[in-house]
Design an enzyme around this catalytic site. Structure first.
Site, PDB file in Angstrom:
ATOM      1  N   ASP A  22       4.258  10.777 -16.512  1.00 46.41           N
ATOM      2  CA  ASP A  22       4.204   9.807 -17.617  1.00 46.41           C
ATOM      3  C   ASP A  22       4.045   8.337 -17.229  1.00 46.41           C
ATOM      4  OD1 ASP A  22       5.325  12.187 -18.449  1.00 46.41           O
ATOM      5  OD2 ASP A  22       7.114  11.296 -19.311  1.00 46.41           O
ATOM      6  N   GLU A 201       9.426  14.600 -26.766  1.00 52.68           N
ATOM      7  CA  GLU A 201       9.562  13.699 -25.625  1.00 52.68           C
ATOM      8  C   GLU A 201       8.808  12.390 -25.899  1.00 52.68           C
ATOM      9  OE1 GLU A 201       9.966  16.695 -21.849  1.00 52.68           O
ATOM     10  OE2 GLU A 201       7.904  16.359 -22.467  1.00 52.68           O
TER      11      GLU A 201
HETATM   12  C1  FRU Z   1       7.520  14.095 -20.197  1.00 59.60           C
HETATM   13  C2  FRU Z   1       8.810  14.182 -19.407  1.00 59.60           C
HETATM   14  C3  FRU Z   1       9.836  13.237 -19.978  1.00 59.60           C
HETATM   15  C4  FRU Z   1      10.733  12.988 -18.805  1.00 59.60           C
HETATM   16  C5  FRU Z   1       9.761  12.987 -17.650  1.00 59.60           C
HETATM   17  C6  FRU Z   1      10.309  13.548 -16.373  1.00 59.60           C
HETATM   18  O1  FRU Z   1       6.391  14.458 -19.490  1.00 59.60           O
HETATM   19  O2  FRU Z   1       9.263  15.525 -19.386  1.00 59.60           O
HETATM   20  O3  FRU Z   1      10.503  13.731 -21.108  1.00 59.60           O
HETATM   21  O4  FRU Z   1      11.431  11.772 -18.912  1.00 59.60           O
HETATM   22  O5  FRU Z   1       8.645  13.757 -18.063  1.00 59.60           O
HETATM   23  O6  FRU Z   1       9.426  13.354 -15.325  1.00 59.60           O
END
Ligand code: FRU
Length: 480
Positions: A22, A201
Site C-alpha cells: 500500500d 481496509e
Molecule cells: C492492505 C493491508 C492493510 C495493512 C497493510 C499491511 O493491503 O492489508 O490493511 O495495513 O496492508 O501491509
C-alpha cells in the site's frame, strides 16, 4: 535487459529492491510530493512491515529515499497517513510546521494471538527524512477489535478538529481529535451497505466538487481484502454522500467500484495539496493480493498506479467518481502520430516500438459487432481490448500478454459493463508491465498488470463484421 530490470516501469513508482504494498502517508509539503509505502526490506515477499519512502516534484519521476519508519516494541508499521500540523496542535512544532505520520502498529507474537493493532504517531523536523516516534504511543487502542487499522487523517475545517477514518473489520469507524493525540469515537459506517466480500481496509474520506456545478459531495473509499471465494481478489469500492463532522451517510444503495481492473488496491489521496492547486489526487497499489507475492519480477515486487486526479460527475441521477492521469504526465509524451477520421474494417496496424506510450481514441462504431485495440508488446505477446456491442462490455484480455503461469487467476478476463458502445472515448497508458484504461473522460478505469517481454512494438485497431471509425486519435510516444 538484466533480469532485475525486466518489467521495470518507466512511468510508475517501483522500489529498487524488495517488497512493496500500500501507498502510505501521501502528502505534499514544501514543493515535494511524498510517497511512503508498506515495505519489507528483507525480501521480495510480504513480511515485517516498514514505511519505505520516495519523493517527487512532479508525481511521475520519483527518488527513493532511506526507510522512514522501522518496527519497534509496539509492532511492525502498517498502513496510515500523514498530515502537516500547520497550527502546532500537537505541540511537536514550537518553531515551524512539520509532518506527522499516523500509522498502525501491528503486534504479533506469543502474547498477542490474535495480533493487536493500534494507532501511533511519528513526527519529522526535516521534511520526512527522519522521524521521531511519539513517546506515548499508541494513541488509539481497542480491546476487542482484531482488525483496527489504516488510519487516514484530515483536518475538518468546519468542526475545527482532526478526523480519522479507520478500518474496523467490515465497517469504517470515524474518530475526532483536537491534537492527533486524544481521540474520540464519532460513528461507524458500513453495516448493511456496500460489498462485504472481504475485510475492509485503507479507507479515505474527502470532499469533491461535482463537475460543472457548485455542489459538492463527500466520498468514502474502502478497499476490500481478498476473499478466496471470489475470483476478483482485492479491489476498491466507494460511497458518495454527506459528512457532518461526525457521521458519514451514503446517498445510494448500489455498489460502486473505483476500478474494473484487478490491479488497483489500497488507493488513498494526497494530503495538503495547496488550495491554489485544488486537486484531489490519489494513487493505488498496482497489484492484487491474489497473486501479488508471485508476480514474476526479480529482486523487487510491486509498483504504484499512475497518480490520478479525482472528480465527481452526475450521470443521469447518480454521482460517479471520475479519474484521469494527472496532467504532469503530458510532458512525458512529445511525439505524436495523429489518426484522423479513419474507418477500420478488419484491422489497421501502427508501428509503436516504444518503451512506454499513450493512446487516445474517440471512437464511433458504425456497424461492427466487436471492435477494439490490440497491444502487440511483441509478435507473440498481445493484450486485447475488445468492445462487445452485443454484450455491452469492454473486456481486457491478458491471457496472451506474456508471463502468466504464476497464477491461474491472472488470465481471467477483466470486464466493464458499458451503457453505450457506439460512442467511446478511450485513453490507454502503456508501460513495461501495465496497461491503464480510462474511458469517457475518466468515467471508468481498468488497471491491469501484464508481463510481456517488451512494452510495445505495434498497435492494431480492429473491427469485426463491420466498420468502426476513429474520429480523432493520437499515438503518443515518449519524449526523446
Ligand atoms: C492492505 C493491508 C492493510 C495493512 C497493510 C499491511 O493491503 O492489508 O490493511 O495495513 O496492508 O501491509
Amino acid at each position: 535487459l538484466s533480469q532485475v530490470q525486466k518489467y521495470r516501469p518507466h512511468l510508475h513508482f517501483s522500489p529498487q529492491e524488495n517488497w512493496m504494498n500500500d501507498p502510505n502517508g501521501l502528502i505534499y509539503f514544501k514543493g515535494e510530493y511524498h510517497l511512503f509505502f508498506q515495505y519489507n526490506p528483507n525480501d521480495s515477499k510480504w513480511g515485517p512491515m516498514h514505511w519505505g519512502h520516495a519523493v517527487s516534484k512532479d508525481l511521475v519521476k520519483w527518488t527513493e529515499l532511506p526507510i522512514a519508519l522501522y518496527p519497534d516494541e509496539n509492532g511492525t508499521i502498517f498502513s496510515g497517513s500523514a498530515v502537516v500540523d500547520w497550527n502546532n496542535t500537537t505541540g511537536f512544532f514550537p518553531d515551524e510546521p512539520g509532518l506527522v505520520a499516523i500509522f498502525t502498529h501491528h503486534l504479533e507474537n506469543e502474547v498477542y494471538i490474535p495480533p493487536k493493532q493500534s494507532q501511533s504517531l511519528a513526527y519529522s523536523y526535516d521534511n520526512g527524512r527522519t522521524w521521531v516516534k511519539y513517546q506515548h504511543n499508541p494513541v488509539l487502542e481497542h480491546d476487542s477489535n482484531v482488525d483496527f487499522r489504516d488510519p487516514k487523517v484530515f483536518w475538518h475545517h468546519s468542526s475545527n478538529k482532526w478526523m480519522m477514518v479507520l478500518a474496523t473489520g467490515q465497517t469504517i469507524s470515524i474518530y475526532s481529535s483536537p491534537n492527533l493525540i486524544d481521540w474520540c469515537f464519532e460513528s461507524e459506517f458500513g453495516d448493511n451497505i456496500g460489498s462485504h466480500d472481504g475485510v475492509w481496509e485503507c479507507p479515505d474520506l474527502f470532499e469533491l466538487q461535482v463537475e460543472n456545478s457548485e455542489e459538492s459531495k463527500w466520498v468514502l473509499f474502502v478497499s476490500i481484502g481478498d476473499n478466496p471465494k471470489f475470483e476478483k481478489g482485492s479491489l476498491t469500492q466507494y460511497f458518495v454522500g454527506t459528512f457532518n463532522g461526525s457521521v458519514f451517510q451514503a446517498e445510494h444503495e448500489d455498489e460502486k467500484w473505483l476500478d474494473y481492473g484487478k490491479d488497483n488496491y489500497a488507493g488513498v489521496s494526497f494530503s495538503d495539496i495547496p488550495v491554489e492547486d485544488g486537486r484531489r489526487i490519489y494513487l493505488g497499489w498496482m497489484s492484487n493480493w491474489r497473486y501479488a507475492n508471485e508476480v514474476p519480477t526479480q529482486g523487487w515486487r510491486s509498483q504504484m498506479t499512475l497518480p490520478r486526479e479525482l472528480g465527481i460527475r452526475k450521470v443521469k441521477d447518480s454521482y460517479s467518481v471520475i479519474q484521469k492521469p494527472v496532467q504532469e504526465l503530458d510532458v512525458y509524451f512529445t511525439r505524436k502520430e495523429v489518426i484522423n477520421n479513419k474507418l477500420i474494417d478488419k484491422e489497421l496496424r501502427y508501428d509503436f516500438d516504444e518503451s512506454y506510450g499513450m493512446i487516445t481514441l474517440n471512437i464511433e462504431n458504425m456497424d461492427a459487432t466487436k471492435y477494439g485495440v490490440d497491444i502487440h508488446h511483441t509478435q507473440s505477446n498481445v493484450t486485447s481490448i475488445i468492445i462487445d456491442t452485443q454484450k455491452q462490455l469492454l473486456i481486457l484480455d491478458r491471457k496472451n500478454s506474456g508471463m502468466n503461469s504464476f497464477s491461474d487467476n491472472f488470465s481471467m478476463p477483466q470486464e466493464i459493463k458499458l451503457f453505450d458502445t457506439q460512442k467511446l472515448k478511450l485513453n490507454l497508458v502503456i508501460d513495461s508491465s501495465s496497461i491503464e484504461i480510462f474511458g469517457n473522460g475518466g468515467e471508468f478505469a481498468l488497471t491491469s498488470l501484464v508481463y510481456p517481454d517488451k512494452a510495445c512494438e505495434e498497435i492494431s485497431l480492429h473491427a469485426l463484421d463491420g466498420e468502426m471509425k476513429v474520429e480523432e486519435g493520437y499515438l503518443l510516444k515518449p519524449r526523446t
